[in-house]
Each structure stands twice: as C-alpha cells, then as structure tokens.
Write a protein that holds these residues in place. Structure first.
Motif, PDB file in Angstrom:
ATOM      1  N   PRO A  81       1.017  -1.243  -0.067  1.00  0.00           N
ATOM      2  CA  PRO A  81      -0.084  -0.114   0.108  1.00  0.00           C
ATOM      3  C   PRO A  81       0.880   1.200  -0.228  1.00  0.00           C
ATOM      4  CG  PRO A  81      -1.076  -1.543   1.520  1.00  0.00           C
ATOM      5  CD  PRO A  81       0.703  -2.197   1.057  1.00  0.00           C
ATOM      6  N   LEU A  82       2.229   1.196   0.550  1.00  0.00           N
ATOM      7  CA  LEU A  82       2.992   2.424   0.557  1.00  0.00           C
ATOM      8  C   LEU A  82       3.341   2.859  -1.205  1.00  0.00           C
ATOM      9  CD1 LEU A  82       5.442   1.531   3.514  1.00  0.00           C
ATOM     10  CD2 LEU A  82       3.652   3.061   3.427  1.00  0.00           C
ATOM     11  N   LEU A  83       3.250   1.983  -1.986  1.00  0.00           N
ATOM     12  CA  LEU A  83       3.469   2.309  -3.319  1.00  0.00           C
ATOM     13  C   LEU A  83       2.425   3.009  -4.007  1.00  0.00           C
ATOM     14  CD1 LEU A  83       5.192  -1.148  -4.209  1.00  0.00           C
ATOM     15  CD2 LEU A  83       6.405   1.034  -3.312  1.00  0.00           C
ATOM     16  N   VAL A  84       1.306   2.887  -3.359  1.00  0.00           N
ATOM     17  CA  VAL A  84       0.084   3.408  -4.130  1.00  0.00           C
ATOM     18  C   VAL A  84      -0.040   4.986  -3.728  1.00  0.00           C
ATOM     19  CG1 VAL A  84      -2.460   3.174  -4.490  1.00  0.00           C
ATOM     20  CG2 VAL A  84      -1.068   1.110  -3.852  1.00  0.00           C
ATOM     21  N   GLU A  85      -0.584   5.637  -4.989  1.00  0.00           N
ATOM     22  CA  GLU A  85      -1.020   7.118  -4.690  1.00  0.00           C
ATOM     23  C   GLU A  85       0.160   7.858  -4.174  1.00  0.00           C
ATOM     24  OE1 GLU A  85      -4.642   7.419  -2.431  1.00  0.00           O
ATOM     25  OE2 GLU A  85      -5.719   6.470  -4.053  1.00  0.00           O
ATOM     26  N   GLY A  86       1.486   7.491  -4.874  1.00  0.00           N
ATOM     27  CA  GLY A  86       2.660   8.372  -4.443  1.00  0.00           C
ATOM     28  C   GLY A  86       3.425   8.628  -5.772  1.00  0.00           C
ATOM     29  N   ARG A  87       4.351   9.307  -5.390  1.00  0.00           N
ATOM     30  CA  ARG A  87       5.437   9.710  -6.580  1.00  0.00           C
ATOM     31  C   ARG A  87       6.600   9.404  -6.059  1.00  0.00           C
ATOM     32  NH1 ARG A  87       3.785  14.587  -5.061  1.00  0.00           N
ATOM     33  NH2 ARG A  87       5.637  15.560  -4.741  1.00  0.00           N
ATOM     34  N   HIS A  88       7.369   8.695  -7.372  1.00  0.00           N
ATOM     35  CA  HIS A  88       8.397   7.852  -7.082  1.00  0.00           C
ATOM     36  C   HIS A  88       9.623   8.513  -7.567  1.00  0.00           C
ATOM     37  CE1 HIS A  88       5.524   3.852  -7.137  1.00  0.00           C
ATOM     38  NE2 HIS A  88       5.493   4.982  -5.943  1.00  0.00           N
ATOM     39  N   GLU A  89      10.795   8.062  -6.844  1.00  0.00           N
ATOM     40  CA  GLU A  89      12.143   8.575  -7.446  1.00  0.00           C
ATOM     41  C   GLU A  89      12.265  10.105  -7.860  1.00  0.00           C
ATOM     42  OE1 GLU A  89      14.620   6.942  -7.158  1.00  0.00           O
ATOM     43  OE2 GLU A  89      14.450   4.804  -7.599  1.00  0.00           O
ATOM     44  N   GLU A  90      11.843  10.893  -7.007  1.00  0.00           N
ATOM     45  CA  GLU A  90      11.769  12.554  -7.302  1.00  0.00           C
ATOM     46  C   GLU A  90      13.027  13.111  -6.706  1.00  0.00           C
ATOM     47  OE1 GLU A  90       8.418  16.021  -6.616  1.00  0.00           O
ATOM     48  OE2 GLU A  90       7.794  14.070  -7.568  1.00  0.00           O
ATOM     49  N   ILE A  91      13.559  13.930  -7.339  1.00  0.00           N
ATOM     50  CA  ILE A  91      14.557  14.790  -6.863  1.00  0.00           C
ATOM     51  C   ILE A  91      13.999  15.958  -6.086  1.00  0.00           C
ATOM     52  CG2 ILE A  91      16.780  16.146  -7.365  1.00  0.00           C
ATOM     53  CD1 ILE A  91      17.247  14.206  -9.591  1.00  0.00           C
ATOM     54  N   VAL A  92      14.454  16.407  -4.836  1.00  0.00           N
ATOM     55  CA  VAL A  92      13.974  17.400  -4.070  1.00  0.00           C
ATOM     56  C   VAL A  92      14.833  18.355  -3.604  1.00  0.00           C
ATOM     57  CG1 VAL A  92      12.536  17.923  -2.190  1.00  0.00           C
ATOM     58  CG2 VAL A  92      11.954  15.954  -3.380  1.00  0.00           C
ATOM     59  N   THR A  93      14.938  19.598  -3.604  1.00  0.00           N
ATOM     60  CA  THR A  93      15.901  20.465  -3.192  1.00  0.00           C
ATOM     61  C   THR A  93      15.347  21.169  -2.238  1.00  0.00           C
ATOM     62  OG1 THR A  93      15.421  21.895  -4.866  1.00  0.00           O
ATOM     63  CG2 THR A  93      17.103  20.674  -5.430  1.00  0.00           C
ATOM     64  N   TRP A  94      16.123  21.771  -1.156  1.00  0.00           N
ATOM     65  CA  TRP A  94      15.428  22.681  -0.277  1.00  0.00           C
ATOM     66  C   TRP A  94      16.842  23.482   0.384  1.00  0.00           C
ATOM     67  CZ3 TRP A  94      16.516  17.550   0.512  1.00  0.00           C
ATOM     68  CH2 TRP A  94      17.093  17.011   1.469  1.00  0.00           C
ATOM     69  N   LYS A  95      16.599  24.196   1.200  1.00  0.00           N
ATOM     70  CA  LYS A  95      17.776  24.724   2.198  1.00  0.00           C
ATOM     71  C   LYS A  95      17.612  24.540   3.567  1.00  0.00           C
ATOM     72  CE  LYS A  95      19.217  28.328  -1.420  1.00  0.00           C
ATOM     73  NZ  LYS A  95      19.164  29.767  -1.584  1.00  0.00           N
ATOM     74  N   LEU A  96      18.478  24.617   4.203  1.00  0.00           N
ATOM     75  CA  LEU A  96      18.575  24.497   5.701  1.00  0.00           C
ATOM     76  C   LEU A  96      18.510  25.980   6.335  1.00  0.00           C
ATOM     77  CD1 LEU A  96      21.572  21.995   6.563  1.00  0.00           C
ATOM     78  CD2 LEU A  96      18.993  21.779   6.457  1.00  0.00           C
ATOM     79  N   PRO A  97      18.063  26.233   7.491  1.00  0.00           N
ATOM     80  CA  PRO A  97      18.092  27.767   8.139  1.00  0.00           C
ATOM     81  C   PRO A  97      19.204  28.614   8.020  1.00  0.00           C
ATOM     82  CG  PRO A  97      17.249  25.833   9.702  1.00  0.00           C
ATOM     83  CD  PRO A  97      17.689  25.237   8.293  1.00  0.00           C
ATOM     84  N   SER A  98      20.449  27.776   7.688  1.00  0.00           N
ATOM     85  CA  SER A  98      21.579  28.317   7.563  1.00  0.00           C
ATOM     86  C   SER A  98      21.819  28.815   6.299  1.00  0.00           C
ATOM     87  CB  SER A  98      22.751  27.416   7.616  1.00  0.00           C
ATOM     88  OG  SER A  98      23.060  26.262   6.984  1.00  0.00           O
ATOM     89  N   GLY A  99      21.079  28.562   5.272  1.00  0.00           N
ATOM     90  CA  GLY A  99      21.119  28.785   3.819  1.00  0.00           C
ATOM     91  C   GLY A  99      21.846  27.807   3.112  1.00  0.00           C
ATOM     92  N   LEU A 100      22.370  26.673   3.505  1.00  0.00           N
ATOM     93  CA  LEU A 100      22.881  25.785   2.871  1.00  0.00           C
ATOM     94  C   LEU A 100      21.947  25.071   2.105  1.00  0.00           C
ATOM     95  CD1 LEU A 100      25.554  24.142   2.671  1.00  0.00           C
ATOM     96  CD2 LEU A 100      24.885  22.476   4.317  1.00  0.00           C
TER      97      LEU A 100
END
Length: 221
Positions: free
Chosen positions: A105-124
């Motif tokens: 069930p964890l495979l259902v209704e989800g997106r797979h192998e997606e690259i995500v970017t974000w920044k830490l509070p420090s700006g890294l």
C-alpha cells in the motif's frame, strides 16, 4: 547542493568527507543491482525499456564467445544489461514487495524517484532523491542480503545510518512543502536480495526520527 551520500562521510571524519568530495564512490555490481531493483519496482515501464537480459555466451576468454557477446552488446547499446540470474532475483524481490500487506500500500498514490531540493536555516543548499512521496509522508526502499528481521534491520540502521538519511529526507520534504509538517515519520521497506526474498516494512518511531535529526544536524555543524 549537499546530498546525504556525501554528508554521511562526515560521520567518519572531516578528512574522509573532503576526500570523498574529490573521489566519488565508484559504481559496483552491488550498486548496479540495487539501482536496477529500484527501477523495476518504482518505475516498471522504464525498467522494461531501459534494461535487457544478457544471454550466456560461454567463456568469454575465448575469442568466439567474446565476439558474440560484444556483437550482442553493440546491438543493445544504450540499454543496461542484467544477467538472467539477477533478472529473476529482481522479479522475485518485486513480487515480495507487491504482495506484502504493509509494503504494497505504500507504493500506491505516491510519486517515485523524485529529486527534491531545499535549504537549511543556515542557507545551505541540500538535495535528495526520494523513493516514495505520499500525501501523508515518505517511504524509503532498501535491499539486504540478510533476512530482514527486526534485529537485522536495526543493525543495518546503526551501520549505514539509515535513521539519519530518513530524517534528512523527511525534513527536506517538509521544507520543500511536499509533505505537511505534522507528517508521521518515514516508512522503511526492506527486501532481501537473496532467496527466499523476504520483505519487512514499518515506520520509524518518533524517537528514531529525532535521533536521525540530531545526527544529520551534528554532521552539518
């Protein structure tokens, strides 16, 4: 951007971290096998298009066998080759996950192998490739030669710092507004890469997630 594969080298030493930046890990048969399994389970259409089973040509130390093998590989240039044995194992592993009452069930209704970017509070700047993103949280896929008992999974968590990786992904997905801040801890699917191809699945505890968060923050610091 900083990824987990590089950051976890800091858990060994800053010198090793700097060395790994200049000397990326080389590909190995084990890594290629795990990558092929991820594609087979999470991107089955791409697996069928990108992978091909290589026939047996005999002892390729001999010219005739080597010539036939090289001609076959030239014909299928651009596709990844897997042996018949590895292909059978990958299909058995995929079936083990797809028939598991918690993992499937964890495979259902989800997106797979997606690259995500974000920044830490420090700006890294940070990035990660997430196996499964669902509206209610993340799930990650691991393979193991050992039978995935609770004891073996716990040992692998301590050895490979999975709790740090999952906390890194979890907090990154929240920062990227892909999952809500109140999302439950990530789920972990572990499937055996050898017969009988057993499978186990479950969510990290809140305590394990917090321990992973403290770990990655200490490595960044």
């Amino acid at each position: 951007a900083l990824n987990w594969s590089t950051l976890k080298s800091m858990a060994v030493s800053p010198r090793f971290y700097r060395w790994r930046l200049e000397n990326p890990r080389e590909d190995t048969p084990a890594l290629a096998f795990g990558r092929a399994f991820h594609v087979a389970l999470l991107e089955p259409e791409r697996f069928d298009a990108a992978y091909v089973v290589e026939p047996r040509f005999g002892d390729c130390r001999f010219k005739d066998a080597k010539t036939r093998r090289d001609a076959w590989r030239a014909e299928y240039a651009g596709r990844d080759c897997v042996s018949a044995a590895d292909y059978a194992a990958i299909l058995a592993m995929r079936e083990a996950v797809l028939t598991h009452p918690i993992a499937a069930p964890l495979l259902v209704e989800g997106r797979h192998e997606e690259i995500v970017t974000w920044k830490l509070p420090s700006g890294l700047a940070c990035k990660g490739r997430l196996d499964i993103i669902r509206a209610d949280g993340l799930a990650d896929l691991k393979t193991s030669a050992a039978c995935p008992t609770l004891r073996e999974v716990g040992r692998a968590m301590a050895t490979y710092l999975y709790h740090g990786q999952l906390a890194w992904y979890h907090d990154g997905a929240i920062a990227a507004h892909l999952i809500p801040a109140e999302a439950p801890p990530p789920a972990l699917i572990v499937v055996q890469s050898e017969g009988p191809y057993d499978c186990a699945a479950g969510r990290l505890s809140v305590e394990a997630l917090q321990a992973g968060r403290l770990l990655y923050r200490s490595l960044v610091a």
